[in-house]
Design a protein around this motif. Structure first.
Motif, PDB file in Angstrom:
ATOM      1  N   TYR A   1      78.840  -0.206  47.512  1.00 24.72           N
ATOM      2  CA  TYR A   1      77.693  -0.956  48.038  1.00 24.72           C
ATOM      3  C   TYR A   1      76.360  -0.221  47.874  1.00 24.72           C
ATOM      4  O   TYR A   1      75.325  -0.716  48.339  1.00 24.72           O
ATOM      5  CB  TYR A   1      77.914  -1.276  49.517  1.00 24.72           C
ATOM      6  CG  TYR A   1      78.943  -2.373  49.739  1.00 24.72           C
ATOM      7  CD1 TYR A   1      78.588  -3.707  49.647  1.00 24.72           C
ATOM      8  CD2 TYR A   1      80.271  -2.061  50.019  1.00 24.72           C
ATOM      9  CE1 TYR A   1      79.532  -4.715  49.848  1.00 24.72           C
ATOM     10  CE2 TYR A   1      81.223  -3.051  50.217  1.00 24.72           C
ATOM     11  CZ  TYR A   1      80.840  -4.376  50.130  1.00 24.72           C
ATOM     12  OH  TYR A   1      81.779  -5.371  50.326  1.00 24.72           O
ATOM     13  N   GLY A   2      76.376   0.947  47.236  1.00 24.63           N
ATOM     14  CA  GLY A   2      75.132   1.659  46.974  1.00 24.63           C
ATOM     15  C   GLY A   2      74.492   2.282  48.197  1.00 24.63           C
ATOM     16  O   GLY A   2      73.276   2.528  48.205  1.00 24.63           O
ATOM     17  N   GLU A   3      75.271   2.555  49.228  1.00 26.51           N
ATOM     18  CA  GLU A   3      74.756   3.204  50.440  1.00 26.51           C
ATOM     19  C   GLU A   3      74.811   4.717  50.226  1.00 26.51           C
ATOM     20  O   GLU A   3      75.791   5.388  50.558  1.00 26.51           O
ATOM     21  CB  GLU A   3      75.593   2.792  51.656  1.00 26.51           C
ATOM     22  CG  GLU A   3      75.215   3.455  52.961  1.00 26.51           C
ATOM     23  CD  GLU A   3      73.730   3.363  53.284  1.00 26.51           C
ATOM     24  OE1 GLU A   3      73.077   4.420  53.203  1.00 26.51           O
ATOM     25  OE2 GLU A   3      73.243   2.262  53.583  1.00 26.51           O
ATOM     26  N   THR A   4      73.739   5.260  49.639  1.00 28.28           N
ATOM     27  CA  THR A   4      73.770   6.648  49.186  1.00 28.28           C
ATOM     28  C   THR A   4      73.619   7.652  50.321  1.00 28.28           C
ATOM     29  O   THR A   4      74.197   8.739  50.263  1.00 28.28           O
ATOM     30  CB  THR A   4      72.649   6.872  48.158  1.00 28.28           C
ATOM     31  OG1 THR A   4      71.396   6.459  48.738  1.00 28.28           O
ATOM     32  CG2 THR A   4      72.907   6.060  46.900  1.00 28.28           C
ATOM     33  N   THR A   5      72.872   7.327  51.350  1.00 28.29           N
ATOM     34  CA  THR A   5      72.627   8.291  52.432  1.00 28.29           C
ATOM     35  C   THR A   5      73.915   8.621  53.178  1.00 28.29           C
ATOM     36  O   THR A   5      74.291   9.786  53.326  1.00 28.29           O
ATOM     37  CB  THR A   5      71.586   7.734  53.423  1.00 28.29           C
ATOM     38  OG1 THR A   5      70.394   7.390  52.710  1.00 28.29           O
ATOM     39  CG2 THR A   5      71.264   8.772  54.496  1.00 28.29           C
ATOM     40  N   ILE A   6      74.612   7.574  53.651  1.00 25.43           N
ATOM     41  CA  ILE A   6      75.883   7.790  54.359  1.00 25.43           C
ATOM     42  C   ILE A   6      76.924   8.358  53.402  1.00 25.43           C
ATOM     43  O   ILE A   6      77.691   9.255  53.757  1.00 25.43           O
ATOM     44  CB  ILE A   6      76.376   6.477  54.971  1.00 25.43           C
ATOM     45  CG1 ILE A   6      75.404   5.974  56.040  1.00 25.43           C
ATOM     46  CG2 ILE A   6      77.770   6.646  55.567  1.00 25.43           C
ATOM     47  CD1 ILE A   6      75.777   4.630  56.638  1.00 25.43           C
ATOM     48  N   GLY A   7      76.954   7.855  52.159  1.00 24.01           N
ATOM     49  CA  GLY A   7      77.922   8.329  51.177  1.00 24.01           C
ATOM     50  C   GLY A   7      77.797   9.812  50.907  1.00 24.01           C
ATOM     51  O   GLY A   7      78.803  10.519  50.771  1.00 24.01           O
ATOM     52  N   GLU A   8      76.547  10.304  50.832  1.00 25.00           N
ATOM     53  CA  GLU A   8      76.330  11.733  50.592  1.00 25.00           C
ATOM     54  C   GLU A   8      76.853  12.575  51.759  1.00 25.00           C
ATOM     55  O   GLU A   8      77.510  13.599  51.563  1.00 25.00           O
ATOM     56  CB  GLU A   8      74.847  12.002  50.382  1.00 25.00           C
ATOM     57  CG  GLU A   8      74.542  13.451  50.006  1.00 25.00           C
ATOM     58  CD  GLU A   8      73.058  13.676  49.718  1.00 25.00           C
ATOM     59  OE1 GLU A   8      72.681  14.838  49.565  1.00 25.00           O
ATOM     60  OE2 GLU A   8      72.294  12.674  49.663  1.00 25.00           O
ATOM     61  N   GLU A   9      76.597  12.127  52.975  1.00 23.69           N
ATOM     62  CA  GLU A   9      77.065  12.865  54.152  1.00 23.69           C
ATOM     63  C   GLU A   9      78.596  12.897  54.205  1.00 23.69           C
ATOM     64  O   GLU A   9      79.198  13.948  54.478  1.00 23.69           O
ATOM     65  CB  GLU A   9      76.517  12.216  55.429  1.00 23.69           C
ATOM     66  CG  GLU A   9      75.025  12.409  55.635  1.00 23.69           C
ATOM     67  CD  GLU A   9      74.579  11.872  56.978  1.00 23.69           C
ATOM     68  OE1 GLU A   9      75.383  11.874  57.932  1.00 23.69           O
ATOM     69  OE2 GLU A   9      73.422  11.438  57.079  1.00 23.69           O
ATOM     70  N   ILE A  10      79.209  11.740  53.956  1.00 27.02           N
ATOM     71  CA  ILE A  10      80.667  11.673  53.996  1.00 27.02           C
ATOM     72  C   ILE A  10      81.277  12.516  52.876  1.00 27.02           C
ATOM     73  O   ILE A  10      82.267  13.239  53.087  1.00 27.02           O
ATOM     74  CB  ILE A  10      81.144  10.206  53.866  1.00 27.02           C
ATOM     75  CG1 ILE A  10      80.658   9.377  55.053  1.00 27.02           C
ATOM     76  CG2 ILE A  10      82.659  10.139  53.769  1.00 27.02           C
ATOM     77  CD1 ILE A  10      81.238   9.774  56.372  1.00 27.02           C
ATOM     78  N   GLY A  11      80.697  12.451  51.671  1.00 26.85           N
ATOM     79  CA  GLY A  11      81.217  13.224  50.544  1.00 26.85           C
ATOM     80  C   GLY A  11      81.169  14.719  50.801  1.00 26.85           C
ATOM     81  O   GLY A  11      82.131  15.444  50.511  1.00 26.85           O
ATOM     82  N   LYS A  12      80.059  15.193  51.371  1.00 28.23           N
ATOM     83  CA  LYS A  12      79.947  16.619  51.681  1.00 28.23           C
ATOM     84  C   LYS A  12      80.940  17.027  52.771  1.00 28.23           C
ATOM     85  O   LYS A  12      81.525  18.118  52.714  1.00 28.23           O
ATOM     86  CB  LYS A  12      78.520  16.949  52.112  1.00 28.23           C
ATOM     87  CG  LYS A  12      77.510  16.879  50.969  1.00 28.23           C
ATOM     88  CD  LYS A  12      76.099  17.193  51.447  1.00 28.23           C
ATOM     89  CE  LYS A  12      75.111  17.164  50.273  1.00 28.23           C
ATOM     90  NZ  LYS A  12      73.712  17.407  50.722  1.00 28.23           N
ATOM     91  N   ALA A  13      81.140  16.142  53.748  1.00 31.45           N
ATOM     92  CA  ALA A  13      82.110  16.432  54.809  1.00 31.45           C
ATOM     93  C   ALA A  13      83.522  16.534  54.249  1.00 31.45           C
ATOM     94  O   ALA A  13      84.323  17.378  54.681  1.00 31.45           O
ATOM     95  CB  ALA A  13      82.040  15.349  55.884  1.00 31.45           C
ATOM     96  N   LEU A  14      83.838  15.681  53.268  1.00 30.62           N
ATOM     97  CA  LEU A  14      85.170  15.713  52.639  1.00 30.62           C
ATOM     98  C   LEU A  14      85.409  17.034  51.921  1.00 30.62           C
ATOM     99  O   LEU A  14      86.473  17.650  52.065  1.00 30.62           O
ATOM    100  CB  LEU A  14      85.299  14.556  51.635  1.00 30.62           C
ATOM    101  CG  LEU A  14      85.910  13.255  52.138  1.00 30.62           C
ATOM    102  CD1 LEU A  14      85.757  12.167  51.082  1.00 30.62           C
ATOM    103  CD2 LEU A  14      87.380  13.450  52.478  1.00 30.62           C
ATOM    104  N   ILE A  15      84.417  17.493  51.161  1.00 24.02           N
ATOM    105  CA  ILE A  15      84.576  18.736  50.411  1.00 24.02           C
ATOM    106  C   ILE A  15      84.680  19.926  51.357  1.00 24.02           C
ATOM    107  O   ILE A  15      85.477  20.843  51.147  1.00 24.02           O
ATOM    108  CB  ILE A  15      83.409  18.896  49.415  1.00 24.02           C
ATOM    109  CG1 ILE A  15      83.540  17.828  48.319  1.00 24.02           C
ATOM    110  CG2 ILE A  15      83.396  20.291  48.805  1.00 24.02           C
ATOM    111  CD1 ILE A  15      82.392  17.775  47.359  1.00 24.02           C
TER     112      ILE A  15
END
Length: 471
Positions: free
Chosen positions: A403-417
C-alpha cells in the motif's frame, strides 16, 4: 511380610485413587519397601506416578525404583521408566545405560518407547537415526518388526523425513492397519506447496484398498484421507470416499471423527450444503466439529451466521477454545471480513472467556493489513499486552510495501532486522526482511540507505532467494 501374602489389591487401589501428591506416593513407596514387596505391576505404577509429578525429586525416586543398587534393572521397570519420563529424560536415561551396559540386555519394547520419545522431541532426529541403526544391528526390525517398524514410521513422519519413512514402510515384510495409517497419516499431516504429500497419501490409500493383504481401512485411515482431499479440494473424490466410508460402516451420525472430517472436507471443497447436512445429522459433536462448521460458513461467504452458530455451540455445553478462534479468524482474514473479525476477537474474552494468544493477534494484524488499515494495525501492535513475533511484523511490513505506507514500513522493517540480530540466528526469512526494508527505503528515494543495507547483506553473506512459479 513376604510379597506372597501382601495385600496387593489394597495398594493397587491406593495407587489408582490416592496418589494426588508426591508425598502420598512416597508414603506408599515406603510401605512397599518395609514389607519387602517387589511386585512389578505395583512398582511400575509407582514409577508412572513419580514421573507424572514433573519434579526433580520424583525423577530421582523413579530412577531408584528402576535401577536397584546391587543388581541389573528389571526390563519391565526400565521400559516403564522410558515410557513415562519426558522425551529428553528418556533419551538421557537410555544413553547413560548404554554407555555402561550391553545392548543385548534390552528388548523390543525398549526401542519402541525410546523411538516414541525421539518422535516427541523436536531436536532428536539425529538420535533417532542412531537408535534406528541399533535396531537393525540387533535384528529387531526383521524379527516381529511390525511394532518397531510402525514406531519408526511415526518417528520419521513427525520429523518431516517422509522419504525415509517411506523407505521403512516399503521394506516391512508385513503391515497392519496401524502401519498403513502411520504412513498415510504422515503424508497427509505434512502440508506443502502444491499438495504433493497429500497426493502421495491418496495414491497410497488406493494401493491399500487394492492390495492391503486382507487388512481393511479403519476410521483413522478415512479421517487422514478426508484431510488429504480437503487440502486438494477434490469434491468428486470426496463424495466417492464418503460413499466408501458408508460402505465400511463408519456412519458420521455416530462416529464424531468421521463426521468432523466430512464436514471439514465438504466445507473446504466449497460444498457447504453437504457440510451442513452431515453436521445436522451428527448425534455427537465435539469442539472440532463445531469449529469446522463455523469455519466452513466463514470460508463460503456466510460469516454473518457464525455468531449464531457459536451461540448454539455454547448452549450445547461445548465451549469454544483457542483453536476455534484461530480457525475462524484465519477464515475471516482469508476472505477479508474485517469488522466481523474485530467483533469476534473482542468477544473471545468478553463472551467466551478465552484469552487471546499470539496467533489471534497475528490474524487481526494481517486482517487489518490486507484491508489497507495500516495505521490501525500499527497501533494495535503497539497496544498488545504481549511481544509481537517476527511473523506478525513481517506480515505488516509486506502490507506496508503493497500500500506504499513507507513510514510505518520502515519502522517495522528495522524492528524485524533488530529482532533477528538480537536472536543471533540466520534464517531463510532474514533475507526477506532485508529485501522488504530495502524496497520500502527505495520507494521513499533513500538510495544511500538502500546501498548501506545491501552492503550489510553482503558482509553478513545473506543471499536473496530466487523466485519460482508452479506454472
Amino acid at each position: 511380610m513376604s510379597s506372597s501374602v501382601f495385600p496387593l489389591p489394597r495398594f493397587l487401589s491406593l495407587l489408582h485413587k490416592n496418589t494426588k501428591t508426591l508425598v502420598q506416593a512416597k508414603q506408599i513407596h515406603g510401605q512397599l519397601v518395609i514389607h519387602g514387596c517387589r511386585d512389578n505391576s505395583l512398582l511400575g505404577k509407582l514409577i508412572g506416578h513419580y514421573c507424572s509429578k514433573q519434579s526433580t525429586e520424583g525423577s530421582k525416586l523413579a530412577n531408584l525404583l528402576a535401577f536397584p543398587t546391587f543388581s541389573h534393572p528389571d526390563k519391565f521397570l526400565f521400559n516403564t521408566l522410558l515410557k513415562c519420563s519426558n522425551p529428553e529424560d528418556s533419551i538421557r536415561i537410555f544413553a547413560k545405560w548404554v554407555s555402561k551396559s550391553s545392548l543385548l540386555y534390552l528388548n523390543e519394547r525398549t526401542f519402541v518407547f525410546l523411538l516414541g520419545a525421539c518422535a516427541r522431541s523436536a531436536s532428536s532426529l539425529r538420535v533417532g537415526r542412531i537408535v534406528h541403526g541399533m535396531v537393525i544391528k540387533l535384528g529387531f526390525l526383521y524379527n516381529n518388526s511390525e511394532l518397531i517398524g510402525t514406531t519408526l514410521l511415526h518417528f520419521y513422519s513427525k520429523h518431516g523425513d517422509l522419504r525415509y519413512a517411506r523407505k521403512v514402510f516399503d521394506e516391512m515384510p508385513e503391515r497392519t492397519s496401524v502401519t498403513w495409517n502411520a504412513m498415510i497419516g504422515g503424508y497427509c499431516s505434512r502440508k506443502d506447496k502444491g499438495n504433493h504429500n497429500a497426493r502421495k497419501g491418496l495414491i497410497l490409500f488406493r494401493r491399500f484398498c487394492c492390495c492391503g493383504g486382507g487388512v481393511r481401512p479403519t476410521d483413522t485411515t478415512m479421517v487422514c484421507v478426508l484431510s488429504a482431499i480437503s487440502q486438494m479440494g477434490l469434491l468428486e473424490v470426496g463424495a466417492l470416499v464418503h460413499g466408501y466410508i458408508e460402505k465400511l460402516g463408519f456412519t458420521p451420525e455416530v462416529d464424531v471423527f468421521i463426521g468432523t472430517g466430512l464436514v471439514d472436507m465438504y466445507s473446504k471443497c466449497g460444498c457447504l450444503y453437504s457440510a451442513i447436512s452431515v453436521f445436522e445429522l451428527m448425534r455427537v459433536k465435539n469442539v472440532l466439529t463445531w469449529t469446522s462448521m463455523a469455519t466452513g460458513l466463514a470460508l463460503n461467504g456466510r460469516g454473518n451466521e457464525t455468531p449464531s452458530l457459536l451461540n448454539r455451540m455454547a448452549e450445547s455445553g461445548i465451549k469454544p477454545n483457542e483453536v476455534t478462534f484461530t480457525s475462524l479468524l484465519s477464515a475471516y482474514r482469508h476472505i477479508g471480513l474485517v469488522q466481523e473479525g474485530l467483533e469476534l476477537f473482542e468477544s473471545m474474552w468478553t463472551r467466551f472467556g478465552v484469552t487471546p494468544v499470539i496467533q489471534h493477534y497475528g490474524c487481526i494484524v494481517d486482517l487489518l493489513g490486507k484491508a489497507g488499515r495500516l495505521q490501525e494495525a500499527y497501533e494495535f501492535v503497539l497496544a498488545m499486552p504481549i511481544k509481537p513475533d517476527a511473523i506478525m511484523l513481517r506480515s505488516l511490513c509486506n502490507a506496508c510495501s503493497i500500500y506504499g505506507e513507507t513510514t510505518i514500513g520502515e519502522e517495522i522493517g528495522k524492528a524485524l532486522i533488530e529482532m533477528e540480530q538480537e536472536e543471533k540466528r540466520l534464517s531463510g526469512d532474514e533475507c526477506e526482511d532485508y529485501v522488504a526494508l530495502s524496497n520500502v527505503l527505495a520507494s521513499k528515494g533513500k538510495w544511500v540507505e538502500v546501498e548501506k543495507l545491501r552492503n550489510e547483506m553482503k558482509e553478513r553473506r545473506i543471499k536473496t532467494r530466487p523466485g519460482y512459479s508452479f506454472v
